[in-house]
Design a protein around this motif. Structure first.
Motif, PDB file in Angstrom:
ATOM      1  N   ASP A 170      47.626   0.324  41.694  1.00 38.70           N
ATOM      2  CA  ASP A 170      46.815   1.390  41.115  1.00 38.70           C
ATOM      3  C   ASP A 170      47.361   1.720  39.750  1.00 38.70           C
ATOM      4  O   ASP A 170      48.558   1.810  39.568  1.00 38.70           O
ATOM      5  CB  ASP A 170      46.917   2.648  41.978  1.00 38.70           C
ATOM      6  CG  ASP A 170      46.314   2.419  43.351  1.00 38.70           C
ATOM      7  OD1 ASP A 170      46.401   3.319  44.190  1.00 38.70           O
ATOM      8  OD2 ASP A 170      45.787   1.323  43.577  1.00 38.70           O
ATOM      9  N   LYS A 192      43.122  -0.352  41.688  1.00 39.88           N
ATOM     10  CA  LYS A 192      42.401   0.918  41.650  1.00 39.88           C
ATOM     11  C   LYS A 192      42.737   1.579  40.322  1.00 39.88           C
ATOM     12  O   LYS A 192      43.894   1.827  40.026  1.00 39.88           O
ATOM     13  CB  LYS A 192      42.815   1.827  42.807  1.00 39.88           C
ATOM     14  CG  LYS A 192      42.089   3.172  42.797  1.00 39.88           C
ATOM     15  CD  LYS A 192      42.465   3.996  44.007  1.00 39.88           C
ATOM     16  CE  LYS A 192      41.849   5.404  43.950  1.00 39.88           C
ATOM     17  NZ  LYS A 192      42.322   6.214  45.103  1.00 39.88           N
ATOM     18  N   ASP A 202      50.533   6.209  48.451  1.00 39.28           N
ATOM     19  CA  ASP A 202      49.474   5.341  48.982  1.00 39.28           C
ATOM     20  C   ASP A 202      50.002   3.929  49.238  1.00 39.28           C
ATOM     21  O   ASP A 202      49.290   3.073  49.721  1.00 39.28           O
ATOM     22  CB  ASP A 202      48.315   5.241  47.979  1.00 39.28           C
ATOM     23  CG  ASP A 202      47.258   6.295  48.235  1.00 39.28           C
ATOM     24  OD1 ASP A 202      47.407   7.043  49.214  1.00 39.28           O
ATOM     25  OD2 ASP A 202      46.301   6.357  47.447  1.00 39.28           O
ATOM     26  N   HIS A 235      51.137   1.785  46.902  1.00 38.99           N
ATOM     27  CA  HIS A 235      50.748   0.819  45.862  1.00 38.99           C
ATOM     28  C   HIS A 235      51.802   0.722  44.785  1.00 38.99           C
ATOM     29  O   HIS A 235      52.666   1.596  44.656  1.00 38.99           O
ATOM     30  CB  HIS A 235      49.426   1.258  45.224  1.00 38.99           C
ATOM     31  CG  HIS A 235      48.327   1.429  46.223  1.00 38.99           C
ATOM     32  ND1 HIS A 235      47.786   0.372  46.905  1.00 38.99           N
ATOM     33  CD2 HIS A 235      47.719   2.539  46.680  1.00 38.99           C
ATOM     34  CE1 HIS A 235      46.852   0.821  47.729  1.00 38.99           C
ATOM     35  NE2 HIS A 235      46.797   2.130  47.625  1.00 38.99           N
TER      36      HIS A 235
HETATM   37 MN   LIG Z   1      44.693   3.415  47.634  1.00 39.25          MN
END
Ligand SMILES: [Mn+2]
Ligand SMILES: N[C@@]1(C(=O)O)CN(C[C@@H]2CCCCN2)C[C@@H]1CCC[B-](O)(O)O
Ligand SMILES: [Mn+2]
Ligand SMILES: [Mn+2]
Length: 303
Positions: A2, A41, A83, A85
């Motif tokens: 991300d 993301k 998360d 990431h």
């Molecule tokens: Mn995510």
């Protein structure tokens, strides 16, 4: 991975570095990452509170804006890490490393920092020759320097989170005398451009990774200042210094760190499209930044 992009420029005086994230996106970073199999993301550009009155504190400029922006960035990076990431910060100037490293550490605990830069960015508010906070970020983050940091407005949220023994510099070639004193006093591991010439980039990376994993393997935070690369390749930046890393050395560094499997957060900062004299200079700078990031996330030159 991300990534959050921080169009922020108050850590230094030149206009345009806040345009860095948009030109890097426009060069197709997300598409290129998807092409090489990465899940991406894009959190979009962070918005920062407007700080109207921001008088210097001592010699330090834009303290309140920089402090506020980095608090917001720290929260964003914490969310990305929570998360699970890899966090990517697109700058914006290098003062953003304060929030990026702080947030990363808040989420993962102890980490290693690989700082690739022509500069050490380790001036304290009292040693800085310019008062620009992009030359100071590491001083706010190191446990060993906290007695040297005065109370600053909008900076009280920062908890020091990096130990000097967990920091490695690569590419230094423009270090202030006060910074040199601090680096020697703290015994920070430095691979200057002289060391890159002497050892070669492969040996530098081997020694960097051995040094950082000698005790305990920790997640790696790569903070990459595009001015580490030679200005003949990446001229569109605020403080260019001759005698920098080649394109190949830069990509080797990110390929090597990717191979460790420990890369947990990446900053790509100081791309300033307004500092290129021609569109070609801007594009050379931006495409190099993109290729360096692709190297962080699995791109291998042999395919
Ligand atoms: Mn995510
Ligand atoms: N150490 C500096 C600071 O302002 O603190 C002084 N230096 C400029 C100065 C020019 C004359 C010869 C000595 N160097 C820029 C550096 C900050 C770079 C921030 B980065 O994020 O671009 O690395
Ligand atoms: Mn620099
Ligand atoms: Mn820097």
């Amino acid at each position: 991975l991300d990534f959050s992009s921080s169009p922020f420029s108050r850590g230094q005086p030149r206009v345009g570095v806040d345009r860095g994230p948009d030109v890097i996106r426009a060069a197709g970073l997300v598409h290129r990452l998807h092409e090489q199999g990465c899940a991406v993301k894009d959190y979009g550009n962070l918005t920062f509170e407007e700080v109207v009155v921001d008088e210097p504190v001592g010699a330090v400029k834009c303290v309140r804006a920089v402090g506020s922006a980095n608090q917001r960035l720290s929260e964003a990076v914490q969310n990305v890490k929570r998360d699970g990431h890899t966090s990517v910060l697109l700058g914006g100037d290098h003062s953003l490393a304060i929030g990026s490293i702080h947030g990363h550490s808040a989420a993962v605990g102890d980490l290693s920092v690989v700082w690739v830069d022509a500069h050490a960015d380790i001036n304290t508010p009292l040693t800085s020759p310019t008062g620009n906070i992009h030359g100071q970020p590491m001083s706010y983050l190191l446990h060993e320097l906290q007695s040297k940091i005065p109370v600053l407005p909008n900076f009280t949220w920062i908890k020091p989170c990096v130990s000097a023994k967990d920091l490695v510099y690569i590419g230094l070639r423009d270090v202030d005398p006060e910074e040199h004193y601090i680096l020697k006093l703290l015994g920070v591991k430095v691979f200057s451009m002289s060391a890159v010439d002497q050892l070669g980039v492969a040996r530098v990376m081997e020694e960097t990774c051995d040094y950082l994993s000698a005790r305990v393997k920790k997640p790696i935070h790569l903070s990459f200042d595009i001015d580490a690369i030679d200005p003949s390749i990446t001229p569109a930046t605020g403080t260019p210094v001759v005698g920098g890393l080649t394109y190949r050395e830069g990509v080797y560094i990110t390929e090597h760190l990717c191979q460790t499997g420990l890369l947990s957060a990446v900053d790509m900062v100081e791309v300033n499209p307004l500092r290129g004299q021609t569109e070609q200079e801007v594009q050379s700078t931006v495409h190099t930044a993109v290729d360096l990031l692709l190297g962080c996330f699995g791109r291998r030159r042999e395919g």
